[in-house]
Design a protein around this motif. Structure first.
Motif, PDB file in Angstrom:
ATOM      1  N   MET A  17      -2.102 -88.243 -74.596  1.00  0.00           N
ATOM      2  CA  MET A  17      -0.667 -88.347 -74.812  1.00  0.00           C
ATOM      3  C   MET A  17      -0.077 -86.979 -75.146  1.00  0.00           C
ATOM      4  O   MET A  17       1.059 -86.678 -74.794  1.00  0.00           O
ATOM      5  N   ALA A  18      -0.861 -86.117 -75.825  1.00  0.00           N
ATOM      6  CA  ALA A  18      -0.361 -84.776 -76.150  1.00  0.00           C
ATOM      7  C   ALA A  18      -0.122 -83.997 -74.870  1.00  0.00           C
ATOM      8  O   ALA A  18       0.828 -83.219 -74.770  1.00  0.00           O
ATOM      9  N   ILE A  19      -0.965 -84.237 -73.883  1.00  0.00           N
ATOM     10  CA  ILE A  19      -0.771 -83.516 -72.629  1.00  0.00           C
ATOM     11  C   ILE A  19       0.503 -84.009 -71.943  1.00  0.00           C
ATOM     12  O   ILE A  19       1.300 -83.222 -71.433  1.00  0.00           O
ATOM     13  N   ILE A  20       0.730 -85.330 -71.997  1.00  0.00           N
ATOM     14  CA  ILE A  20       1.992 -85.859 -71.448  1.00  0.00           C
ATOM     15  C   ILE A  20       3.174 -85.289 -72.239  1.00  0.00           C
ATOM     16  O   ILE A  20       4.154 -84.800 -71.668  1.00  0.00           O
ATOM     17  N   GLY A  21       3.080 -85.341 -73.571  1.00  0.00           N
ATOM     18  CA  GLY A  21       4.158 -84.812 -74.400  1.00  0.00           C
ATOM     19  C   GLY A  21       4.373 -83.336 -74.127  1.00  0.00           C
ATOM     20  O   GLY A  21       5.511 -82.853 -74.129  1.00  0.00           O
ATOM     21  N   GLY A  22       3.289 -82.611 -73.874  1.00  0.00           N
ATOM     22  CA  GLY A  22       3.396 -81.194 -73.562  1.00  0.00           C
ATOM     23  C   GLY A  22       4.002 -80.975 -72.180  1.00  0.00           C
ATOM     24  O   GLY A  22       4.820 -80.074 -71.997  1.00  0.00           O
ATOM     25  N   PHE A  23       3.672 -81.837 -71.242  1.00  0.00           N
ATOM     26  CA  PHE A  23       4.239 -81.687 -69.901  1.00  0.00           C
ATOM     27  C   PHE A  23       5.749 -81.918 -69.929  1.00  0.00           C
ATOM     28  O   PHE A  23       6.511 -81.163 -69.321  1.00  0.00           O
ATOM     29  N   THR A  24       6.190 -82.939 -70.656  1.00  0.00           N
ATOM     30  CA  THR A  24       7.638 -83.192 -70.724  1.00  0.00           C
ATOM     31  C   THR A  24       8.350 -81.979 -71.317  1.00  0.00           C
ATOM     32  O   THR A  24       9.414 -81.590 -70.831  1.00  0.00           O
ATOM     33  N   VAL A  25       7.750 -81.378 -72.350  1.00  0.00           N
ATOM     34  CA  VAL A  25       8.360 -80.191 -72.948  1.00  0.00           C
ATOM     35  C   VAL A  25       8.480 -79.088 -71.917  1.00  0.00           C
ATOM     36  O   VAL A  25       9.513 -78.432 -71.805  1.00  0.00           O
ATOM     37  N   TYR A  26       7.394 -78.890 -71.191  1.00  0.00           N
ATOM     38  CA  TYR A  26       7.410 -77.837 -70.175  1.00  0.00           C
ATOM     39  C   TYR A  26       8.578 -78.061 -69.213  1.00  0.00           C
ATOM     40  O   TYR A  26       9.346 -77.143 -68.936  1.00  0.00           O
ATOM     41  N   VAL A  27       8.734 -79.302 -68.747  1.00  0.00           N
ATOM     42  CA  VAL A  27       9.778 -79.546 -67.752  1.00  0.00           C
ATOM     43  C   VAL A  27      11.153 -79.285 -68.342  1.00  0.00           C
ATOM     44  O   VAL A  27      11.964 -78.542 -67.781  1.00  0.00           O
ATOM     45  N   PHE A  28      11.435 -79.855 -69.526  1.00  0.00           N
ATOM     46  CA  PHE A  28      12.820 -79.711 -69.968  1.00  0.00           C
ATOM     47  C   PHE A  28      13.115 -78.325 -70.533  1.00  0.00           C
ATOM     48  O   PHE A  28      14.242 -77.862 -70.463  1.00  0.00           O
ATOM     49  N   ARG A  29      12.101 -77.637 -71.036  1.00  0.00           N
ATOM     50  CA  ARG A  29      12.375 -76.268 -71.493  1.00  0.00           C
ATOM     51  C   ARG A  29      12.610 -75.344 -70.291  1.00  0.00           C
ATOM     52  O   ARG A  29      13.391 -74.405 -70.363  1.00  0.00           O
ATOM     53  N   MET A  30      11.932 -75.612 -69.187  1.00  0.00           N
ATOM     54  CA  MET A  30      12.209 -74.827 -67.974  1.00  0.00           C
ATOM     55  C   MET A  30      13.651 -75.033 -67.551  1.00  0.00           C
ATOM     56  O   MET A  30      14.353 -74.087 -67.188  1.00  0.00           O
ATOM     57  N   GLN A  31      14.102 -76.277 -67.615  1.00  0.00           N
ATOM     58  CA  GLN A  31      15.490 -76.563 -67.244  1.00  0.00           C
ATOM     59  C   GLN A  31      16.447 -75.801 -68.168  1.00  0.00           C
ATOM     60  O   GLN A  31      17.454 -75.263 -67.725  1.00  0.00           O
ATOM     61  N   LEU A  32      16.127 -75.722 -69.454  1.00  0.00           N
ATOM     62  CA  LEU A  32      17.027 -75.046 -70.384  1.00  0.00           C
ATOM     63  C   LEU A  32      17.064 -73.544 -70.116  1.00  0.00           C
ATOM     64  O   LEU A  32      18.109 -72.912 -70.221  1.00  0.00           O
ATOM     65  N   ALA A  33      15.926 -72.978 -69.762  1.00  0.00           N
ATOM     66  CA  ALA A  33      15.888 -71.533 -69.540  1.00  0.00           C
ATOM     67  C   ALA A  33      16.478 -71.167 -68.181  1.00  0.00           C
ATOM     68  O   ALA A  33      17.135 -70.144 -68.047  1.00  0.00           O
ATOM     69  N   PHE A  34      16.211 -72.003 -67.215  1.00  0.00           N
ATOM     70  CA  PHE A  34      16.673 -71.698 -65.859  1.00  0.00           C
ATOM     71  C   PHE A  34      17.415 -72.902 -65.312  1.00  0.00           C
ATOM     72  O   PHE A  34      16.910 -73.607 -64.438  1.00  0.00           O
ATOM     73  N   PRO A  35      18.605 -73.193 -65.836  1.00  0.00           N
ATOM     74  CA  PRO A  35      19.276 -74.449 -65.504  1.00  0.00           C
ATOM     75  C   PRO A  35      19.539 -74.558 -64.005  1.00  0.00           C
ATOM     76  O   PRO A  35      19.914 -73.576 -63.369  1.00  0.00           O
ATOM     77  N   GLY A  36      19.272 -75.733 -63.514  1.00  0.00           N
ATOM     78  CA  GLY A  36      19.589 -75.984 -62.122  1.00  0.00           C
ATOM     79  C   GLY A  36      18.523 -75.554 -61.144  1.00  0.00           C
ATOM     80  O   GLY A  36      18.636 -75.820 -59.962  1.00  0.00           O
ATOM     81  N   GLU A  37      17.491 -74.886 -61.636  1.00  0.00           N
ATOM     82  CA  GLU A  37      16.422 -74.517 -60.713  1.00  0.00           C
ATOM     83  C   GLU A  37      15.398 -75.634 -60.673  1.00  0.00           C
ATOM     84  O   GLU A  37      15.210 -76.352 -61.648  1.00  0.00           O
ATOM     85  N   SER A  38      14.725 -75.719 -59.569  1.00  0.00           N
ATOM     86  CA  SER A  38      13.688 -76.728 -59.461  1.00  0.00           C
ATOM     87  C   SER A  38      12.499 -76.309 -60.324  1.00  0.00           C
ATOM     88  O   SER A  38      12.053 -75.170 -60.268  1.00  0.00           O
ATOM     89  N   VAL A  39      12.018 -77.232 -61.149  1.00  0.00           N
ATOM     90  CA  VAL A  39      10.900 -76.911 -62.043  1.00  0.00           C
ATOM     91  C   VAL A  39       9.593 -77.125 -61.290  1.00  0.00           C
ATOM     92  O   VAL A  39       9.352 -78.219 -60.786  1.00  0.00           O
ATOM     93  N   PRO A  40       8.761 -76.094 -61.188  1.00  0.00           N
ATOM     94  CA  PRO A  40       7.495 -76.266 -60.452  1.00  0.00           C
ATOM     95  C   PRO A  40       6.684 -77.422 -61.029  1.00  0.00           C
ATOM     96  O   PRO A  40       6.498 -77.511 -62.250  1.00  0.00           O
ATOM     97  N   GLY A  41       6.263 -78.316 -60.171  1.00  0.00           N
ATOM     98  CA  GLY A  41       5.467 -79.441 -60.645  1.00  0.00           C
ATOM     99  C   GLY A  41       6.296 -80.636 -61.024  1.00  0.00           C
ATOM    100  O   GLY A  41       5.778 -81.681 -61.402  1.00  0.00           O
ATOM    101  N   TYR A  42       7.629 -80.509 -60.964  1.00  0.00           N
ATOM    102  CA  TYR A  42       8.462 -81.648 -61.315  1.00  0.00           C
ATOM    103  C   TYR A  42       9.638 -81.800 -60.364  1.00  0.00           C
ATOM    104  O   TYR A  42       9.864 -82.874 -59.827  1.00  0.00           O
ATOM    105  N   LEU A  87      13.351 -87.292 -70.715  1.00  0.00           N
ATOM    106  CA  LEU A  87      12.227 -86.417 -71.035  1.00  0.00           C
ATOM    107  C   LEU A  87      12.198 -86.067 -72.522  1.00  0.00           C
ATOM    108  O   LEU A  87      11.139 -86.105 -73.150  1.00  0.00           O
ATOM    109  N   ILE A  88      13.351 -85.734 -73.100  1.00  0.00           N
ATOM    110  CA  ILE A  88      13.298 -85.365 -74.520  1.00  0.00           C
ATOM    111  C   ILE A  88      13.002 -86.587 -75.384  1.00  0.00           C
ATOM    112  O   ILE A  88      12.287 -86.495 -76.378  1.00  0.00           O
ATOM    113  N   THR A  89      13.534 -87.735 -74.983  1.00  0.00           N
ATOM    114  CA  THR A  89      13.272 -88.938 -75.772  1.00  0.00           C
ATOM    115  C   THR A  89      11.788 -89.261 -75.763  1.00  0.00           C
ATOM    116  O   THR A  89      11.182 -89.538 -76.801  1.00  0.00           O
ATOM    117  N   MET A  90      11.214 -89.194 -74.573  1.00  0.00           N
ATOM    118  CA  MET A  90       9.800 -89.508 -74.468  1.00  0.00           C
ATOM    119  C   MET A  90       8.964 -88.435 -75.170  1.00  0.00           C
ATOM    120  O   MET A  90       7.981 -88.748 -75.830  1.00  0.00           O
TER     121      MET A  90
END
Ligand code: HEA
Ligand code: HEA
Ligand code: CUA
Ligand SMILES: [Cu+2]
Lengths: 252, 192, 583
Positions: free
Chosen positions: C45-70, C81-84
């Motif tokens: 579950m930590a890996i899932i929780g870590g993956f969600t963080v990766y996706v939404f933090r990428m969106q915050l840093a580079f808004p509107g860009e496609s996140v690799p792997g998502y 994503l943040i809720t989960m």
């Protein structure tokens, strides 16, 4: 520290920033002291050949005083922080100065409607001015606002004023502010309210008395602005979001 | 899985049987759950005077009958415990089954009562009073059913003179279910 | 404990035939296996929780860009994503790993018994937990997507699909949370009963290792606080599914009631996860300083005080939620008071090192990092507890950085301290020290580089749960801070495979460990590494407290709890010191 990033555009802003500064100093000193002792001990008592650790139970008074005196001191500083925090809290949320102007703020998914009292300064009369996403106030006047929500919990937040208050459906929540600087400031929705939460900004225009009167005269002539905020459906918001993203992408 | 119990289960540093100790904690956590629900209800009740009229519609007779049934069934639970103490497993089992019968009676009265109310249009969504009424009584009803199932399981072993210490535990649980009802009855039926 | 009982225990040992894979690993009632099940589920579950963080933090840093792997992250996906992320990290990582996994593994071993008091209840608890994890994960795939109303799930947003647009996600999330609560209630009852009733002969209340105290206290705090929320969750579920109006103002319900029920649980919950972590740190720090814990009883009392006070601070999350402002004043007072016992606890830990012989092995590095980092999380709580300042900070990234400076040290730093320390006991082998240190420095430095910028962003007005800040011109200048945080997160993630490799490789290939490689005192080290089913070849008897290190006049600098005093001979039936019931 907020003032590094953000103008102090209301009377409360100065008070809150001072409180924050004071807490920063107090806990900062404690924090630095604790970390210094901590790292010093690690260094001082690092394992060395032939040196055995001491047996210290920490139960005797003479030993325990090393933690209990700092601990009493924390209590004293807590009380200090408490006094200042409650004073600021009291000034901002409990005892409001008499209101000179009135405005009603209505939140809904995902827009802000502002009902200004208009020239007669009484709400719910014919000369009320309703606007969507733009709020107009006069500098150095004390406003009393009444906060409503039509659907879910939102939060009316004006960072430059250090003002924040949740809007709860079924309740009318009162608050006040006095702007001290002219300009246009961001209004945020600070409580998650669904898909469009990130797209629920508004603008707060603070103007001089003359400008404000002129604005009132102008809109009074045109009749009140649109009565209701456009209800945006989910699909529309998504479209809105996508447009925003495409625009951002195009800029880069 | 081993057939015999682990040593951990048989120790009793606190001089209390482990099963009873655990049951106290079960009851403690249940008390907070019901406490949360009834606390919320009371907070609402104090600010909604109109609920008095709604509460008047509930059938005090059915509620009182059920109170009586449950109290009686607690008596047979006590008798079951006494029999178990004496080592009389079959009698303990009989008494437990009698208690289950009491629970069944409670549920029958409850379902007749609810059928009537629903037919008169008072459902869980009618208003907040009825929402609380059905939720609280329903949650309690689930505990009644759970208690009955546990008692049947314990009774089966007890009839063979096995695990007699469980008779007391399941009885304690039944008393707890009883006490919850003692709180629900005045709150939902009488407080008009 | 009567002589009879001891005699009974002596021949209470049962033989075991090889039970086969299914029985041994999937359907086991052995507390160690269940502990491992919780651990591996939590890691996953930590890996899932870590993956969600990766996706939404990428969106915050580079808004509107496609996140690799998502792919693209739109507003709906962002909220989900943040809720989960929040719910998974708290309920499906911190809770199972810190309480259930360490609790299950350590409690019977440290108390000197062969299993939990109720092994089958234990297994049931894990199975319910696993079900809850499956339910919450499956919400990613249901129509409408996963719930996006934040882990706090405030109604009316959460109560109606018309508002949250997740007709499946919202109720399933709630059901998963209820199941998780039930699992931990059952587990907690087991922990508390075992710790009260099943201690080894001679082990008095103040001979119990701190980590066991902490896990038991945490279970009690959980038990006491979660009840009202279980009731509230049932009410909310009815609001969602059958249209009752408990939290709907239009039918006379009250949305703020949920907030009270949630935070009455939610605040104690943060101490529920804090306590086991500080317990782990106590064990590691004493062993690697070769020191007696400074003022053992004080630690227990501060933990007790924290537990009690934690029930009276919940409304500090609701200062500006529309509650009576005078009530908010009362909660300011209680909130600041809670800093007193926690400060004392921290001082005690620091003082423990005084006069020690400190060896910076990997577990010790993690334990020390816990203290150093948690202090930042703790003192920033004071800003929020001071109601006047919280008016500005509420729901900004300052709050976010505050609680990540507590949660990350707890859920990851504390866990790594525990895992690296007990790894030899769990698997009978050592982890690699060099890899351990690389992982440590990579993780800790990157962690600070994530959240210090976010403190600043919060002070600058960034508020939470925003998928794209372009609507707020005042916040535009904070974009570099958001990008630093994201890049630091990528660095942090890059260092995690080092741990995973070290962990799984050492499990099979690491250097073999003896029964007591760290020369520690507590009872788990009296069992073989790894302990067999039934744990101890001979059930231990306890003669002293857990932290008798460097006792003057002894040759060894440690003195295990089960080693008889020098004047007692061990042949013949051991007459245990009488442990009076009830202390
Ligand atoms: C395990 C996690 C954890 C821990 C331990 C804490 C500990 C504390 N928290 Fe935190 N908190 C959270 C997790 C945690 N919190 C979470 C998850 C949220 C947000 C939830 C959400 O909204 O999603 C939150 C939010 C939160 C808020 C609400 C903010 C808001 O939303 O507006 C507040 C307000 O009072 C607060 C206060 C505190 C305080 C006073 C402590 C204290 O216990 C800290 C005490 C410790 C110390 C003070 C340090 C040691 C002492 C010294 C070094 C001595 C010097 C100190 C003084 C002189 C005072 N926290
Ligand atoms: C225990 C709790 C916990 C933990 C550990 C974390 C870890 C992290 N969190 Fe999270 N977070 C929350 C609890 C937690 N979070 C909560 C409650 C919220 C609020 C949600 C809401 O608003 O509803 C939140 C929200 C939240 C946000 C705000 C989103 C928003 O409001 O818009 C952000 C933004 O940056 C963030 C970032 C991070 C980062 C970068 C980490 C990193 O530190 C993560 C790094 C971890 C990994 C990459 C996983 C590595 C895995 C392994 C190494 C496997 C081995 C594991 C074990 C041995 C256990 N978190
Ligand atoms: Cu409105 Cu968020
Ligand atoms: Cu809190």
């Amino acid at each position: 520290m907020p003032s590094w990033f953000m103008p102090q555009a209301s009377t409360s802003a100065v008070e809150i920033d001072n409180l924050i500064l004071m807490i920063t100093v107090i806990v900062g000193v404690w924090f630095v002291a604790a970390e210094l002792v901590f790292f010093w001990l690690i260094w001082k008592f690092r394992a060395r050949d032939g040196v055995r650790a001491q047996y210290v139970a920490g139960e005797a008074k003479s030993e325990k005083k090393w933690v209990s005196y700092p601990h009493y001191a924390v209590l004293v500083f807590d009380i200090l922080i408490l006094i200042f925090a409650l004073r600021v809290w009291n000034n901002i949320k409990i005892s409001a100065p008499p209101g000179e102007e009135r405005v009603r703020i209505i939140a809904q998914q995902w827009a802000w409607t502002f009902q200004h009292a208009g020239p007669d300064n009484i709400l719910d009369t014919a000369d009320d001015i309703r606007t969507v996403e733009d709020m107009y106030v006069q500098v150095n006047r004390t406003y009393h606002f009444e906060l409503h929500s039509k659907d879910v919990v939102h939060s009316f937040s004006v960072p430059a004023f250090r003002l924040k208050q949740d809007a709860v459906p079924g309740r009318a929540i009162n608050g006040w502010f006095t702007a001290t600087q002219t300009g246009t400031f961001d209004v945020q929705c600070a409580e998650i309210c669904g898909i469009g939460h990130g797209l629920m900004p508004a603008h707060l225009h603070v103007r001089t008395a003359a400008e404000h009167q002129a604005w009132m005269a102008e809109v009074a002539g045109t009749g009140a602005a649109p009565a209701e905020a456009a209800d945006m459906g989910t699909g529309e918001v998504l479209a809105h979001a996508d447009t925003a993203r495409v625009q951002m992408g195009a800029m880069q | 899985m081993s057939s015999s119990k682990p040593i951990a289960t048989t120790r009793s540093v606190m001089n209390l049987p482990t099963g009873r100790l655990a049951l106290w904690w079960v009851i403690a956590s249940e008390i907070v759950i019901f406490g949360g629900l009834l606390g919320s209800y009371i907070m609402f009740r104090l600010s909604h005077d109109a609920w008095a009229e709604q509460a008047a519609i509930t059938s005090t007779l059915a509620g009182a009958t059920n109170t009586f049934i449950l109290l009686t069934s607690s008596l047979s639970a006590v008798l079951a415990h006494q029999a178990a103490e004496r080592g009389d497993g079959p009698r303990a089992a009989k008494m437990l089954r009698l208690t289950v019968l009491g629970g069944l009676g409670f549920l029958i009265v409850k379902s007749i009562e609810w059928t009537g109310e629903i037919q008169h249009g008072y459902t869980i969504t009618s208003n907040l009073f009825w929402s609380f009424y059905y939720t609280a009584a329903g949650l309690h009803g689930l505990h009644v059913i759970a208690g009955m199932i546990c008692m049947l399981i314990v009774a089966r072993a007890a009839a063979r003179n096995q695990e007699l210490q469980r008779v007391e535990i399941v009885g304690l649980y039944w008393h707890f279910v009883d006490v919850v009802w003692i709180f629900l009855f005045p709150l939902l039926y009488i407080a008009k | 404990m009567s002589a009879h009982a001891i005699a009974h225990e002596a021949h209470g040992h049962h033989e075991h035939a090889d039970p086969g894979f299914f029985r041994k690993y999937l359907w086991s009632t052995d507390h160690k296996v269940i502990g491992m099940q919780y651990l591996f589920t939590g890691m996953f579950m930590a890996i899932i929780g870590g993956f969600t963080v990766y996706v939404f933090r990428m969106q915050l840093a580079f808004p509107g860009e496609s996140v690799p792997g998502y792919g693209y992250v739109n507003a709906t996906a962002y909220n989900s994503l943040i809720t989960m992320h929040g719910s998974i990290m708290v309920f499906w990582v911190a809770m199972p790993v810190l309480i259930a996994s360490f609790g299950n593994f350590l409690i019977p071993l440290m108390l000197g018994c062969d299993d939990m008091a109720f092994p089958k209840l234990n297994r049931l608890s894990y199975q319910i937990f696993l079900l809850s994890a499956l339910v919450v994960l499956s919400t990613f795939f249901v129509p409408g997507g996963a719930f996006g109303g934040a882990w706090t799930s405030y109604p009316p947003l959460s109560a109606s699909a018309a508002y949250n647009a997740t007709p499946w996600g919202a109720p399933m999330w709630l059901i998963a949370v209820i199941l998780e609560f039930v699992a931990f209630l059952l587990g907690g009852i087991n922990f508390v009963t075992t710790a009260m009733n099943s201690r080894a002969p001679g082990m008095k209340m103040f001979d119990v290792p701190i980590v066991v105290w902490m896990i038991v206290l945490a279970s009690l705090v959980f038990m006491g606080s979660v009840g009202p929320l279980v009731a509230g969750a049932i009410m909310l579920l009815f609001d969602q599914l059958i249209g009752t109006g408990f939290f709907n103002p239009n039918t006379g319900g009250d949305p703020i009631l949920w907030q009270h029920l949630f935070w009455f649980f939610g605040h104690p919950e943060v101490y529920v996860v804090l306590l086991p972590a500080v317990g782990i740190v106590a064990e590691v720090m004493t062993v690697f300083s070769r020191k007696k814990l400074f003022a053992y009883r004080t630690v227990v009392y501060t933990a007790l005080a924290t537990s009690v006070i934690s029930f009276f601070v919940w409304a500090h999350h609701q200062f500006i939620a529309g509650i009576d402002p005078r009530m908010a004043g009362i909660f300011t007072v209680t909130t600041l008071i809670i800093s007193v016992p926690i400060a004392e606890m921290m001082f005690v830990y620091i003082a423990t090192m005084y006069g020690g012989s400190i060896r910076l092995a990997t577990p010790m590095l993690w334990a020390l990092a816990f203290i150093a980092e948690f202090l930042i999380g703790g003192v920033t709580g004071i800003f929020l507890g001071a109601s006047g300042a919280d008016v500005y900070f509420h729901d900004t990234y300052f709050v976010l950085a505050h609680f990540h400076y507590t949660f990350f040290p707890i859920a990851f730093i504390g866990t790594f301290a525990g895992l690296t320390y007990w790894f030899p006991k769990m698997f009978g082998r050592h982890m690699n020290e060099t890899l351990g240190k690389i992982h440590f420095w990579g993780t800790v430095v990157a962690f600070n580089a994530i959240f210090i910028p976010l403190f600043l962003a919060g002070a600058g007005g960034d508020h939470r749960r925003i998928f794209d800040y372009s609507a707020f011109p005042e916040l535009a200048s904070l974009q570099p801070l958001r990008q630093i945080a994201t890049i630091a997160l990528l660095v942090l993630i890059a260092f995690q495979p080092v741990f995973l490799f070290n962990f799984f490789y050492s499990m099979f290939r690491g250097k073999r460990a003896t029964a007591n490689p760290w020369h520690a005192n507590t009872l788990e080290w009296a069992a073989p590494s790894p302990p067999p089913h039934g744990n101890f070849p001979e059930m231990p008897v306890v003669y002293r407290g857990p932290y008798e290190y460097s006792v003057e006049g002894r040759e060894d600098d440690y003195w295990p709890q089960h080693v008889p005093p020098d004047d007692v001979t061990v042949d013949g039936p051991v007459e245990a010191p009488v442990a009076a019931g009830g202390h």
